[in-house]
Design a protein around this motif. Structure first.
Motif, PDB file in Angstrom:
ATOM      1  N   GLU B  77       0.829  -1.201   0.000  1.00  0.00           N
ATOM      2  CA  GLU B  77       0.000   0.000   0.000  1.00  0.00           C
ATOM      3  C   GLU B  77       0.867   1.257   0.000  1.00  0.00           C
ATOM      4  O   GLU B  77       0.663   2.180  -0.793  1.00  0.00           O
ATOM      5  N   ARG B  78       1.853   1.291   0.908  1.00  0.00           N
ATOM      6  CA  ARG B  78       2.726   2.479   1.005  1.00  0.00           C
ATOM      7  C   ARG B  78       3.583   2.623  -0.253  1.00  0.00           C
ATOM      8  O   ARG B  78       3.843   3.733  -0.704  1.00  0.00           O
ATOM      9  N   ILE B  81       1.685   4.254  -2.967  1.00  0.00           N
ATOM     10  CA  ILE B  81       1.472   5.689  -2.757  1.00  0.00           C
ATOM     11  C   ILE B  81       2.749   6.478  -3.050  1.00  0.00           C
ATOM     12  O   ILE B  81       2.726   7.437  -3.822  1.00  0.00           O
ATOM     13  N   TYR B  82       3.856   6.077  -2.417  1.00  0.00           N
ATOM     14  CA  TYR B  82       5.040   6.946  -2.388  1.00  0.00           C
ATOM     15  C   TYR B  82       6.119   6.561  -3.401  1.00  0.00           C
ATOM     16  O   TYR B  82       6.937   7.404  -3.745  1.00  0.00           O
ATOM     17  N   MET B  96       4.775   6.690 -13.746  1.00  0.00           N
ATOM     18  CA  MET B  96       4.241   7.807 -14.530  1.00  0.00           C
ATOM     19  C   MET B  96       5.172   9.024 -14.506  1.00  0.00           C
ATOM     20  O   MET B  96       5.379   9.695 -15.515  1.00  0.00           O
ATOM     21  N   ILE B  97       5.754   9.323 -13.356  1.00  0.00           N
ATOM     22  CA  ILE B  97       6.606  10.515 -13.242  1.00  0.00           C
ATOM     23  C   ILE B  97       7.897  10.306 -14.041  1.00  0.00           C
ATOM     24  O   ILE B  97       8.410  11.239 -14.668  1.00  0.00           O
ATOM     25  N   ARG B 100       7.161  10.872 -17.500  1.00  0.00           N
ATOM     26  CA  ARG B 100       7.026  12.300 -17.803  1.00  0.00           C
ATOM     27  C   ARG B 100       8.366  13.026 -17.735  1.00  0.00           C
ATOM     28  O   ARG B 100       8.398  14.244 -17.744  1.00  0.00           O
ATOM     29  N   GLY B 101       9.452  12.287 -17.574  1.00  0.00           N
ATOM     30  CA  GLY B 101      10.751  12.925 -17.695  1.00  0.00           C
ATOM     31  C   GLY B 101      11.627  12.945 -16.459  1.00  0.00           C
ATOM     32  O   GLY B 101      12.732  13.479 -16.503  1.00  0.00           O
ATOM     33  N   PHE B 102      11.150  12.394 -15.342  1.00  0.00           N
ATOM     34  CA  PHE B 102      12.039  12.353 -14.178  1.00  0.00           C
ATOM     35  C   PHE B 102      13.188  11.413 -14.522  1.00  0.00           C
ATOM     36  O   PHE B 102      12.970  10.286 -14.939  1.00  0.00           O
ATOM     37  N   PRO B 103      14.437  11.881 -14.324  1.00  0.00           N
ATOM     38  CA  PRO B 103      15.552  11.105 -14.857  1.00  0.00           C
ATOM     39  C   PRO B 103      15.754   9.747 -14.188  1.00  0.00           C
ATOM     40  O   PRO B 103      16.041   9.685 -12.988  1.00  0.00           O
ATOM     41  N   ASP B 131      18.890  11.803  -7.290  1.00  0.00           N
ATOM     42  CA  ASP B 131      17.844  12.819  -7.466  1.00  0.00           C
ATOM     43  C   ASP B 131      16.652  12.579  -6.548  1.00  0.00           C
ATOM     44  O   ASP B 131      15.741  13.401  -6.475  1.00  0.00           O
ATOM     45  N   TYR B 133      14.629  12.567  -3.307  1.00  0.00           N
ATOM     46  CA  TYR B 133      14.632  13.246  -2.011  1.00  0.00           C
ATOM     47  C   TYR B 133      14.397  12.230  -0.893  1.00  0.00           C
ATOM     48  O   TYR B 133      13.915  11.125  -1.127  1.00  0.00           O
ATOM     49  N   SER B 134      14.716  12.677   0.321  1.00  0.00           N
ATOM     50  CA  SER B 134      14.367  11.881   1.491  1.00  0.00           C
ATOM     51  C   SER B 134      12.844  11.817   1.639  1.00  0.00           C
ATOM     52  O   SER B 134      12.140  12.790   1.370  1.00  0.00           O
ATOM     53  N   TYR B 135      12.346  10.656   2.060  1.00  0.00           N
ATOM     54  CA  TYR B 135      10.911  10.526   2.338  1.00  0.00           C
ATOM     55  C   TYR B 135      10.653  10.419   3.838  1.00  0.00           C
ATOM     56  O   TYR B 135       9.590   9.963   4.272  1.00  0.00           O
ATOM     57  N   ARG B 138       7.525  11.821   5.200  1.00  0.00           N
ATOM     58  CA  ARG B 138       6.266  11.304   4.663  1.00  0.00           C
ATOM     59  C   ARG B 138       6.022   9.842   5.012  1.00  0.00           C
ATOM     60  O   ARG B 138       4.890   9.391   5.053  1.00  0.00           O
TER      61      ARG B 138
END
Lengths: 218, 185
Positions: B77-78, B81-82, B96-97, B100-103, B131, B133-135, B138
């Motif tokens: 589940e997590r 989401i993340y 998806m990201i 859309r071009g996230f390297p 690239d 980030y820390s989660y 979240r």
């Protein structure tokens, strides 16, 4: 002794009294209508934001889960407004030159929060808690509408007390399984009330208590 | 009649008053606070503050929880989401990201990442890498372990031999060898 009142005074008095009565009725009407109008309730109003953030793009288009940004919604009263860091998680790499995102980059660089305009503002005497609604199987869309279709975030419901009470009075037909709470496109079964009544049992929702004043007002 | 009129007038006048109960002299979360120099309601706690549950959270980060179906379920589940937005639902780095071009988020199904223990993924979620980030703000420590366990399960899922599948999920005509999963699904 001269007369105090002219002959027409009677007529004037009647006219004034009539006007006063009309003004009274109109005044009450305006108050009632004003309380229900979206000028007061903010229903369907999308406030101007420093960045025209689109839930339609991020949720509807990209399929990002609500909790990716509203990370506190399951455990806290506030759903959690994402810090600039959350935006920058992707936008440090994507749309890095976009003018629309300049305030986000500035916020990140200067370590100052973005001043988002609040879309939903309950009166201070109502104590709403997201976490209990989420864990009781109230879908986001029940109050927030289909945010995945909103290019600019607007308040989907009037959020008057009646709106809350309708559901607190009879929650069953508005509940869904916990797994579907964040699902924007969940299709309820034909007999949603029957499902809801099972969920009331399963999630231990005390329906006798739900319309007591202290549930929402402290 | 006059009294009634006065009464109604008084009610109207009261109703026209500012409803101070609506906006009480208290700060709500995310409001602007004139009281503080930076205007932020959510002030940072004093250095050294230990919030309720912090010790438990820190302890949860150190120790790997026992592997249970519930842990994997939570991890899935997590993860969805993340992580899935970039890493893709099956972990090939094709979310998806990324599309859309996230390297280039790495695929989990490489020898390098297959060799990493669950603790490595917990560390990456906590600190970020490249690239990413820390989660940490979240994803709770206990959930980081759940996600790591699910990533290990994803890795296994792409390499398992068909004859080792439980009977109820075994395809009728199983392919002789599973895909190696190195370059994509």
């Amino acid at each position: 002794m001269s007369r105090i009142f002219r002959k027409s005074a009677d007529t004037w008095l009647r006219v004034i009294m009539l006007l006063a009565a009309v003004a009274l009725v109109a005044g009450v009407g305006l108050l009632v209508a004003g309380a229900a109008s979206n000028v007061t309730t903010r229903e369907n109003i999308a406030p101007v934001q420093p960045v025209p953030f689109s839930h339609r793009h991020h949720v509807g288009g990209l399929g990002i889960d609500c909790r990716y940004c509203h990370a506190a919604v399951e455990v806290s009263a506030s759903a959690g407004l994402p810090p600039t860091e959350t935006c920058m998680t992707c936008h440090s790499q994507l749309w890095t030159d976009a003018d629309l995102l300049a305030p986000v980059r500035q916020s990140w660089a200067e370590r100052t929060p973005i001043h988002w305009a609040r879309v939903h503002n309950l009166p201070d005497f109502a104590y709403f808690d997201h976490s209990i609604h989420v864990s009781s199987g109230v879908g986001c869309v029940e109050c927030h509408g289909n945010v995945d279709e909103m290019p600019l975030t607007r308040q989907a419901e009037n959020l008057r007390m009646r709106f809350c009470i309708d559901c607190h009075d009879d929650p069953a037909p508005r509940l869904r399984p916990r797994e579907a709470v964040f699902d924007m496109d969940w299709t309820p079964p034909p007999d949603r009330r029957a499902l809801g009544e099972r969920l009331v049992e399963r999630y231990g929702i005390d329906t006798d208590d739900l319309t007591h004043c202290y549930i929402c007002h402290r | 009649m006059t009294r009634l009129g006065l009464l109604i007038l008084a009610i109207l006048l009261v109703a026209a008053c500012e409803q101070e109960m609506n906006e009480q002299p208290k700060y709500e979360v995310y409001e602007t606070a004139d009281l503080f120099p930076d205007g932020i309601v959510n002030q940072k706690p004093q250095p050294g503050t230990i919030a309720l549950g912090d010790l438990e959270r820190r302890a949860a980060l150190d120790e790997r929880p026992p592997l249970t179906p519930a842990l994997l379920q939570r991890g899935r589940e997590r993860f969805d989401i993340y992580c899935a937005p970039c890493h893709g639902a099956a972990g090939y780095g094709d979310g998806m990201i990324a599309r859309r071009g996230f390297p280039d988020p790495p695929s989990y199904h490489t020898d390098r990442l297959r060799a990493r223990p669950a603790r490595y993924f917990v560390q990456v979620i906590t600190q970020g890498v490249g690239d990413m980030y820390s989660y940490a703000t979240r994803v709770e420590p206990a959930d980081r372990w759940a996600i790591a366990a699910y990533i290990k399960a994803l890795q296994l899922s792409q390499r398992v031999k068909a004859d080792r599948l439980p009977p109820d999920v075994k395809p009728a005509a199983a392919p002789a060898s599973p895909t190696d999963g190195e370059d994509g699904p």
